[in-house]
Motif scaffolding. Structure first.
Motif, PDB file in Angstrom:
ATOM      1  N   LEU A   1       0.798  -1.220   0.000  1.00  0.00           N
ATOM      2  CA  LEU A   1       0.000   0.000   0.000  1.00  0.00           C
ATOM      3  C   LEU A   1       0.836   1.277   0.000  1.00  0.00           C
ATOM      4  CD1 LEU A   1      -2.797   1.250  -0.022  1.00  0.00           C
ATOM      5  CD2 LEU A   1      -2.863   1.030   2.467  1.00  0.00           C
ATOM      6  N   PRO A   2       1.925   1.389   0.790  1.00  0.00           N
ATOM      7  CA  PRO A   2       2.747   2.613   0.722  1.00  0.00           C
ATOM      8  C   PRO A   2       3.306   2.867  -0.678  1.00  0.00           C
ATOM      9  CG  PRO A   2       3.285   1.346   2.688  1.00  0.00           C
ATOM     10  CD  PRO A   2       2.386   0.479   1.860  1.00  0.00           C
ATOM     11  N   VAL A   3       3.670   1.791  -1.384  1.00  0.00           N
ATOM     12  CA  VAL A   3       4.201   1.954  -2.744  1.00  0.00           C
ATOM     13  C   VAL A   3       3.121   2.495  -3.673  1.00  0.00           C
ATOM     14  CG1 VAL A   3       5.373   0.813  -4.655  1.00  0.00           C
ATOM     15  CG2 VAL A   3       5.716  -0.019  -2.310  1.00  0.00           C
ATOM     16  N   PHE A   4       1.935   1.859  -3.632  1.00  0.00           N
ATOM     17  CA  PHE A   4       0.839   2.297  -4.492  1.00  0.00           C
ATOM     18  C   PHE A   4       0.407   3.718  -4.159  1.00  0.00           C
ATOM     19  CE2 PHE A   4      -0.473  -2.433  -4.507  1.00  0.00           C
ATOM     20  CZ  PHE A   4       0.516  -2.708  -5.435  1.00  0.00           C
ATOM     21  N   SER A   5       0.318   4.023  -2.880  1.00  0.00           N
ATOM     22  CA  SER A   5      -0.132   5.352  -2.457  1.00  0.00           C
ATOM     23  C   SER A   5       0.850   6.433  -2.897  1.00  0.00           C
ATOM     24  CB  SER A   5      -0.305   5.395  -0.932  1.00  0.00           C
ATOM     25  OG  SER A   5      -1.249   4.443  -0.506  1.00  0.00           O
ATOM     26  N   LEU A   6       2.136   6.154  -2.736  1.00  0.00           N
ATOM     27  CA  LEU A   6       3.168   7.117  -3.118  1.00  0.00           C
ATOM     28  C   LEU A   6       3.090   7.433  -4.610  1.00  0.00           C
ATOM     29  CD1 LEU A   6       5.797   8.715  -2.549  1.00  0.00           C
ATOM     30  CD2 LEU A   6       7.044   6.596  -3.035  1.00  0.00           C
ATOM     31  N   LEU A   7       3.056   6.401  -5.433  1.00  0.00           N
ATOM     32  CA  LEU A   7       3.022   6.612  -6.876  1.00  0.00           C
ATOM     33  C   LEU A   7       1.701   7.240  -7.310  1.00  0.00           C
ATOM     34  CD1 LEU A   7       4.673   3.243  -7.938  1.00  0.00           C
ATOM     35  CD2 LEU A   7       5.654   5.514  -8.239  1.00  0.00           C
TER      36      LEU A   7
ATOM     37  N   LEU B   1       1.658  -2.102 -11.277  1.00  0.00           N
ATOM     38  CA  LEU B   1       1.226  -3.446 -11.660  1.00  0.00           C
ATOM     39  C   LEU B   1       2.348  -4.457 -11.442  1.00  0.00           C
ATOM     40  CD1 LEU B   1      -0.754  -2.753 -14.963  1.00  0.00           C
ATOM     41  CD2 LEU B   1      -1.711  -3.435 -12.749  1.00  0.00           C
ATOM     42  N   TYR B   2       3.553  -4.043 -11.749  1.00  0.00           N
ATOM     43  CA  TYR B   2       4.696  -4.941 -11.579  1.00  0.00           C
ATOM     44  C   TYR B   2       4.899  -5.271 -10.097  1.00  0.00           C
ATOM     45  CZ  TYR B   2       9.078  -7.216 -12.769  1.00  0.00           C
ATOM     46  OH  TYR B   2      10.066  -8.157 -12.950  1.00  0.00           O
ATOM     47  N   VAL B   3       4.831  -4.249  -9.239  1.00  0.00           N
ATOM     48  CA  VAL B   3       4.985  -4.462  -7.800  1.00  0.00           C
ATOM     49  C   VAL B   3       3.860  -5.344  -7.253  1.00  0.00           C
ATOM     50  CG1 VAL B   3       4.995  -3.314  -5.546  1.00  0.00           C
ATOM     51  CG2 VAL B   3       6.246  -2.309  -7.466  1.00  0.00           C
ATOM     52  N   LEU B   4       2.661  -5.171  -7.784  1.00  0.00           N
ATOM     53  CA  LEU B   4       1.516  -5.978  -7.351  1.00  0.00           C
ATOM     54  C   LEU B   4       1.736  -7.460  -7.627  1.00  0.00           C
ATOM     55  CD1 LEU B   4      -1.521  -6.360  -6.507  1.00  0.00           C
ATOM     56  CD2 LEU B   4      -2.073  -5.998  -8.932  1.00  0.00           C
ATOM     57  N   LEU B   5       2.260  -7.785  -8.804  1.00  0.00           N
ATOM     58  CA  LEU B   5       2.313  -9.173  -9.258  1.00  0.00           C
ATOM     59  C   LEU B   5       3.680  -9.837  -9.114  1.00  0.00           C
ATOM     60  CD1 LEU B   5       0.240  -8.754 -12.552  1.00  0.00           C
ATOM     61  CD2 LEU B   5      -0.578  -9.510 -10.309  1.00  0.00           C
ATOM     62  N   VAL B   6       4.704  -9.062  -8.758  1.00  0.00           N
ATOM     63  CA  VAL B   6       6.041  -9.624  -8.695  1.00  0.00           C
ATOM     64  C   VAL B   6       6.173 -10.556  -7.489  1.00  0.00           C
ATOM     65  CG1 VAL B   6       7.158  -7.877  -7.243  1.00  0.00           C
ATOM     66  CG2 VAL B   6       8.468  -9.010  -9.082  1.00  0.00           C
ATOM     67  N   VAL B   7       7.265 -11.299  -7.440  1.00  0.00           N
ATOM     68  CA  VAL B   7       7.538 -12.249  -6.363  1.00  0.00           C
ATOM     69  C   VAL B   7       7.272 -11.611  -5.002  1.00  0.00           C
ATOM     70  CG1 VAL B   7       9.337 -13.665  -5.297  1.00  0.00           C
ATOM     71  CG2 VAL B   7       9.301 -13.357  -7.777  1.00  0.00           C
ATOM     72  N   PRO B   8       6.526 -12.289  -4.126  1.00  0.00           N
ATOM     73  CA  PRO B   8       6.213 -11.711  -2.819  1.00  0.00           C
ATOM     74  C   PRO B   8       7.458 -11.603  -1.942  1.00  0.00           C
ATOM     75  CG  PRO B   8       5.513 -13.999  -2.897  1.00  0.00           C
ATOM     76  CD  PRO B   8       5.946 -13.627  -4.294  1.00  0.00           C
ATOM     77  N   CYS B   9       7.275 -11.081  -0.747  1.00  0.00           N
ATOM     78  CA  CYS B   9       8.406 -10.846   0.153  1.00  0.00           C
ATOM     79  C   CYS B   9       9.047 -12.161   0.585  1.00  0.00           C
ATOM     80  CB  CYS B   9       7.962 -10.046   1.371  1.00  0.00           C
ATOM     81  SG  CYS B   9       6.835 -10.949   2.457  1.00  0.00           S
TER      82      CYS B   9
ATOM     83  N   VAL C   1      -7.203   5.098  -8.273  1.00  0.00           N
ATOM     84  CA  VAL C   1      -6.104   4.347  -8.876  1.00  0.00           C
ATOM     85  C   VAL C   1      -5.690   3.180  -7.973  1.00  0.00           C
ATOM     86  CG1 VAL C   1      -3.657   4.463  -9.495  1.00  0.00           C
ATOM     87  CG2 VAL C   1      -5.225   6.246 -10.261  1.00  0.00           C
ATOM     88  N   VAL C   2      -5.575   3.446  -6.678  1.00  0.00           N
ATOM     89  CA  VAL C   2      -5.180   2.383  -5.743  1.00  0.00           C
ATOM     90  C   VAL C   2      -6.242   1.290  -5.690  1.00  0.00           C
ATOM     91  CG1 VAL C   2      -4.658   1.849  -3.338  1.00  0.00           C
ATOM     92  CG2 VAL C   2      -3.735   3.925  -4.371  1.00  0.00           C
ATOM     93  N   ILE C   3      -7.522   1.685  -5.671  1.00  0.00           N
ATOM     94  CA  ILE C   3      -8.600   0.697  -5.668  1.00  0.00           C
ATOM     95  C   ILE C   3      -8.535  -0.171  -6.917  1.00  0.00           C
ATOM     96  CG2 ILE C   3     -11.112   0.422  -5.833  1.00  0.00           C
ATOM     97  CD1 ILE C   3     -11.372   2.873  -4.025  1.00  0.00           C
ATOM     98  N   SER C   4      -8.226   0.441  -8.059  1.00  0.00           N
ATOM     99  CA  SER C   4      -8.134  -0.326  -9.301  1.00  0.00           C
ATOM    100  C   SER C   4      -7.025  -1.375  -9.231  1.00  0.00           C
ATOM    101  CB  SER C   4      -7.899   0.615 -10.488  1.00  0.00           C
ATOM    102  OG  SER C   4      -6.592   1.163 -10.470  1.00  0.00           O
ATOM    103  N   ILE C   5      -5.948  -1.065  -8.506  1.00  0.00           N
ATOM    104  CA  ILE C   5      -4.865  -2.027  -8.324  1.00  0.00           C
ATOM    105  C   ILE C   5      -5.348  -3.215  -7.502  1.00  0.00           C
ATOM    106  CG2 ILE C   5      -2.631  -2.400  -7.215  1.00  0.00           C
ATOM    107  CD1 ILE C   5      -2.316  -0.980  -9.809  1.00  0.00           C
TER     108      ILE C   5
END
Length: 451
Positions: free
Chosen positions: A163-169, A401-409, A181-185
């Motif tokens: 969420l901090p990443v999405f909110s910042l961008l 989108l990349y951060v959303l779907l990329v390898v988790p932590c 935009v964040v909700i759409s993610i």
């Protein structure tokens, strides 16, 4: 029987289910938040402080290894413990009181359409808070193949760490439309999870036996304290014992890559140099025209919030540095930590008194204010300076989108390994290196046509 007539009714059962899930999540995340903050502060403001004092005089690389590698790594793992403790507590209660079987019955018909059972809904919902407990919550599923499928798609749920990443961008590039935009993610994550489940259910490795749900509805009963306590204690200790070794190893590798060869100079580190080498591969995604976002992907394996910290560290080169004189008083600091723990307990109890208030403002101004405050008010302009052309917005969204779907932590990968073994970890890692790239490339190249 009268209660079941309400809970198993399509309308009444749905309303009751949503209310229970809502209440559970408010308690879990609001109730655990003060303890998570305390654990984080305990490691960063107390443990690191005095261990740092104890090892003064050692070579810089060894100091960074112990503080930034080992202690920070262990601290990042243990920060999840309060949240998981709450999760296991409620999962044990729901299981012991007999309601979990009714949830499976209510949602089974809908979930079987994508190859899941009704019980899979709870782990998916947990994934919006944190992927780690979502993976462990799959233990409530009896069928091993359904557990695998649920564990895989739980990584598509947009966890709180993202969420901090999405909110910042979103704030930097979409201003007033940031919340939308964040909700759409979030919606994209859910849609991708269901689509992935629909595809994977065709393979025998994931194809569970969900054509029929034969389940005995147990009688309602008051959960025994000893049973609930033993359940959440054993699961929490198992996580701490087994996941820490896997995660710590990964964190130390990341530390090495970001520290050497130029003593913590990120741009010229092995990670920074590697990012510049692979940068041309990421150019079709839109955000790959800059090396900084590409390099931030690797530290995000530690935690997705590190994307913000990494970009801030690299971009805010002109920020003034002020050195504060560190005061050491072990007894006083220890008392402060004890008081902090007491305050965390009080804050947690107070937050539980606000169950009727849902944090709708989480995606709006509160995030912008927090981000500005955390970054000294300079991070948003710095992030906005990444892309100044007319395609800046879609470049930023492609990166989201990349951060959303990329390898988790790393902690989530450790949980996958613990629950399902290395085979699924390798499959998921490979899939989530390819899928986000394909999605980002398709989005950017289609969206740029309409700009």
């Amino acid at each position: 029987d009268k209660i079941d007539k309400i809970l198993l009714n399509k309308f009444g059962g749905g309303i009751a289910f949503l209310f229970i899930i809502y209440t559970m999540f408010v308690i879990i995340f609001d109730g655990s938040a003060p303890f998570i903050d305390w654990v984080d502060g305990f490691f960063s403001n107390f443990i690191m402080k005095y261990v740092g004092k104890l090892i003064e005089g050692v070579p810089d690389w060894l100091y960074s290894f112990i503080i930034d590698g080992v202690i920070a790594g262990v601290g990042s793992v243990l920060t999840f413990v309060p949240l998981m403790f709450f999760i296991y507590f409620f999962m044990a209660i729901l299981e012991e009181c007999g309601y979990m079987a009714r949830v499976a019955f209510i949602l089974n018909k809908l979930m079987t359409k994508v190859g899941l059972s009704g019980k899979a809904f709870i782990p998916m919902m947990v994934g919006f808070g944190c992927t780690v407990p979502a993976i462990y919550a799959t233990r409530t599923l009896e069928d091993e193949k359904t557990r695998r499928l649920t564990g895989v798609i739980s990584t598509f749920m947009s966890c709180g760490a993202r969420l901090p990443v999405f909110s910042l961008l979103a704030v930097a590039f979409f201003s007033r439309n940031a919340a939308l935009v964040v909700i759409s993610i979030y919606v994209t994550g859910v849609f991708t999870a269901l689509l992935t489940a629909f595809v994977l259910k065709r393979f025998d490795y994931f194809k569970g036996d969900n054509t029929e749900l034969l389940i005995e509805l147990p009688p309602y009963r008051l959960p025994g304290f000893k049973v609930v306590w033993n359940s959440m204690r054993n699961k929490t200790f198992s996580y701490v014992k087994k996941a820490t070794t896997v995660i710590l190893g990964i964190l130390l590798v990341i530390w090495f890559l970001t520290y050497f060869p130029n003593n913590n100079d990120t741009e010229t580190s092995y990670l920074g140099q590697a990012a510049k080498i692979v940068q041309p591969i990421f150019r079709p995604t839109g955000f790959g025209d800059r090396w900084e976002p590409v390099a931030s992907i690797v530290p995000s394996i530690i935690a997705k919030e590190t994307v913000v910290g990494f970009l801030g560290q690299v971009l805010l080169t002109a920020q003034e540095e002020t050195e504060e004189v560190e005061e050491y008083n072990f007894v006083s600091d220890l008392k402060e930590q004890i008081v902090g723990l007491k305050d965390a307990v009080i804050d947690s109890v107070k937050s539980l008194g606000n169950i009727s208030k849902f944090k709708i403002d989480t995606l709006t101004m509160s995030d912008e204010e927090t981000l500005d405050e955390d970054a000294g008010g300079n991070i948003i302009p710095a992030i906005r300076s990444l892309w100044n052309d007319e395609l800046g917005g879609i470049r930023a969204y492609s990166f989201m989108l990349y951060v959303l779907l990329v390898v988790p932590c790393a902690v989530a990968l450790g949980a996958l390994k613990q629950e399902f073994g290395w085979k699924l970890v390798v499959f998921q890692t490979a899939s989530l290196l390819i899928l986000p790239y394909v999605v980002s490339v398709l989005f950017f190249n289609i969206a740029r046509i309409f700009v």
